[in-house]
Each structure stands twice: as C-alpha cells, then as structure tokens.
Write an enzyme that holds these catalytic residues in place. Sequence first.
Site, PDB file in Angstrom:
ATOM      1  N   ARG A  36     -66.641  75.139 -84.098  1.00  0.00           N
ATOM      2  CA  ARG A  36     -67.324  74.740 -82.875  1.00  0.00           C
ATOM      3  C   ARG A  36     -66.781  73.386 -82.444  1.00  0.00           C
ATOM      4  O   ARG A  36     -67.095  72.363 -83.057  1.00  0.00           O
ATOM      5  CB  ARG A  36     -68.821  74.645 -83.126  1.00  0.00           C
ATOM      6  CG  ARG A  36     -69.643  74.268 -81.904  1.00  0.00           C
ATOM      7  CD  ARG A  36     -71.122  74.273 -82.262  1.00  0.00           C
ATOM      8  NE  ARG A  36     -71.947  74.083 -81.076  1.00  0.00           N
ATOM      9  CZ  ARG A  36     -72.246  72.894 -80.567  1.00  0.00           C
ATOM     10  NH1 ARG A  36     -71.784  71.792 -81.128  1.00  0.00           N
ATOM     11  NH2 ARG A  36     -73.005  72.791 -79.491  1.00  0.00           N
ATOM     12  N   SER A 105     -77.454  82.872 -80.673  1.00  0.00           N
ATOM     13  CA  SER A 105     -78.519  81.873 -80.800  1.00  0.00           C
ATOM     14  C   SER A 105     -79.713  82.287 -79.969  1.00  0.00           C
ATOM     15  O   SER A 105     -79.561  82.590 -78.782  1.00  0.00           O
ATOM     16  CB  SER A 105     -78.047  80.505 -80.286  1.00  0.00           C
ATOM     17  OG  SER A 105     -77.007  80.022 -81.075  1.00  0.00           O
ATOM     18  N   LYS A 134     -77.746  68.118 -81.918  1.00  0.00           N
ATOM     19  CA  LYS A 134     -77.602  68.571 -80.534  1.00  0.00           C
ATOM     20  C   LYS A 134     -78.691  67.908 -79.706  1.00  0.00           C
ATOM     21  O   LYS A 134     -79.748  67.582 -80.219  1.00  0.00           O
ATOM     22  CB  LYS A 134     -77.775  70.090 -80.439  1.00  0.00           C
ATOM     23  CG  LYS A 134     -76.717  70.892 -81.148  1.00  0.00           C
ATOM     24  CD  LYS A 134     -77.055  72.365 -80.983  1.00  0.00           C
ATOM     25  CE  LYS A 134     -76.079  73.249 -81.716  1.00  0.00           C
ATOM     26  NZ  LYS A 134     -76.457  74.657 -81.580  1.00  0.00           N
TER      27      LYS A 134
END
Lengths: 204, 202
Positions: A36, A105, A134
């Site tokens: 990612r 997700s 995040k």
Amino acid sequence: MNLPRRFLCVITDERACPVELATMALDGGARMVQLRRKTASGRELYEWAVRIQELCRQREAMFIVNDRLDIALAMHADGVHLGQQDLPAKIARALLGPEAIIGVSVSTPAEAENAGRDGANYIGVGHIFPTFSKDKPSPPLGMASINPIGKAAGLPVIAIGGIETGNIREVMKAGASGIAVISAVCGADHPAAAARELVNKIWQ
Amino acid sequence: MMVVSSGGEHLLHNGLALLQADAMALSGPVIYQLREKGLEAGALYALCRQIAPIIKSSGSLFMVNERFDIALASGAQGVHLPESSCPVDSIRKAAPGLITGQSVHGPASALTSEKAGIDYLLFGPVFSTPSKEPFGPPQGLEALREVCRSVSIPVFAVGGITPDRACACIENGAYGVAALGSFLDAGTLPETVNRFRSFIPS
C-alpha cells in the site's frame, strides 16, 4: 487460494522500503503482505510488487496489492485489497479470475453484504480501536462489530485499526480470522520481532 | 487531434468530462484521454462507464490514463501510460486488446516505448504551458523533431498547444497535437477542434 485459519497481515507504509518491510514481516511469521503506497508511480509499485510476490511465494504467504488492480494484473499478484472508494470487487473478480484473493474494507453490515455478493474472499473490518495510521473521522467500531459484520458477508474477517499485542486475544475471540497491522510492525524498532510477537498472540 | 481531460484542476472536472464527451458528437472524431488523477478508482470507473459509450458513438477513441484495468472494465479502447508506468510488455500481455499510448520526454524513451510495442507517443511539453504541472519545462520544436525522427509510430505534440501553433508541430514531424487548456469550455469544444483542424495541413 484458501486463507489460513489464523494469520497476520502486514500492510506496508511510507516509512521504509516496502520490500524490506515485507521481508521483515515474513521473517516474523506474517502470512499475508499488502503493498500500500498511495503516491508511488506505477513502475515503482510494479517493481516492489514483483519482488514481494516472489518473497511471499517462497514462504507460501499471500501477496495482495492495495487498490491498484492494474498492478496486480500486470505482475500476477495473488490478489487485491479494495477500499469502498476503489473499484467494485466484482470488477476485480471478473478481471483477476476465480483463483485470486480479493479483500474489501467494510465498516457496516450493508457494505459487508455487498462484498460477499461481489465475490470477495475476506473483509477487512475496522477500525476496531482508535488509530493514527489513517485519518479516520468516524469513531472506532469496537470488537463487538466483528461478528455481526462478518456474518453479514459470510466471509472471514481481518480486523484492522489500533490492534497490538495487548488486545489481539480479545479481537480473535470476538470472531476475527486475521489481524492486519501497519504501525505495529512498520513503526516498530524491530519489525520482524514485532511481527513475531503479534503472531504468537494470535495463536494464544 | 487529441483532447486531454482537465486533470482535476477544474472544479467541476467530473461534469466537464461528461460535457466534453457530449460535445464530441459535434466535433467529429478525436482521441479523448481521460486523465483525472484526483479521482479515486471507484469514481473514475463510474465516470468511464458513463462516458465510454458516448465517446465511442461519436466515432472518437477513448483512452484512460494509466489504469488499464479501468479501461478494460469500462469498455474504453485504450490506455495512455505515463513514462513511469509499469512495464509496457506486462500491460500488453494483460490487456492485449487495448491500444496503448505513452508519454515520453526524449528520443531515448521514445525508442524504448516503440520497441515495447506502444502504438503512439505523446511528446511534450513543446511550448510553455499555463498548467506546468503535468509535463515539466518546455522542450521546443527542435526536440519534437528529433523525437519524431527517432521513431516510426505516430507522435502527438502536447504542452502549450494552440490552433496557430499546431501547424509548426506538424511541420516538425508530429502526427497530431494534444491539448487540455483549450478545451476547458466544453461548449466551444466542437468549434475549437475545427479551428485546430484548419491549422493542421492534411
């Protein structure tokens, strides 16, 4: 490909070279690595992905690419992980074929149900606890969300968000099949040792 | 003629791409490259699905920037790759039916792209552009000529291209020209395309 019964997924972040992070995560016993990197070029992603996929194959671990289905297709990754803002899972399934691992997700039962219908193999549920990895404007879901959301999808749950050695046992008891971490491994002084400790807790 | 979408600098870029697609019915065929780096993949896919049939029915060619997965899934005819894309041969293998174009910034990378099987190139910026962001400092007509000489596939010139500069690009070997800024007003797209055409010797 079948998911292992209990496993650790390590998601690479911007702190270090993803290949190094993946190596250390696998050394520590992670069974899934997710690449990612939101700002990298296609070429960089491709080159990292090819190397991490090879490492994962050697150790019979799974390699998945976050969001970038194009990269996964170009280098034949084991699979992709898709957020709610990314491509629909059914598109990924159509392009990657029946063998690929597709994760989605989700944070609500409705999203989980869609993921199940769209042909996902697992759902990432989070964030479970408060996290700084995040920017999350929404409140944490809490451990009690794992079971109902997993049931809505009919799929294994990988729990994510603020998970560390101290709370893993409860998270697994609450119904998770796996744990995904970013900071707990990527931000550790010794990522391999940190991963190993997490894996041990998963099996306790 | 290649029309490049606004790249998210325009506040209503989503709506703009739709208006541009609609306007292509009146402009005659162009190549439309959707380059919207600011959009998440889900939104980009939705937009592509919406505009692909409109663009194709106008006889135009619809190219998606970089994301060949989204090009495949939305029915676009091709993918336009940045210079730093994943390897061209891996893309050609994964998506053999797509037309592939690539942005290049010099003769060496132009040749590499041609050998890898790229169908056309986009070279620039030839002139200085108000939106310097996408393409770097201007390279000039001389450099354009050099790139066009070094390959046998079509080269489109980009960067600060206006109708009156199009002719010089063609004279220096370009197969066509690409522009972004000239098409921010979708209402005048057909007439702007025609102005470009009037400056391009056939």
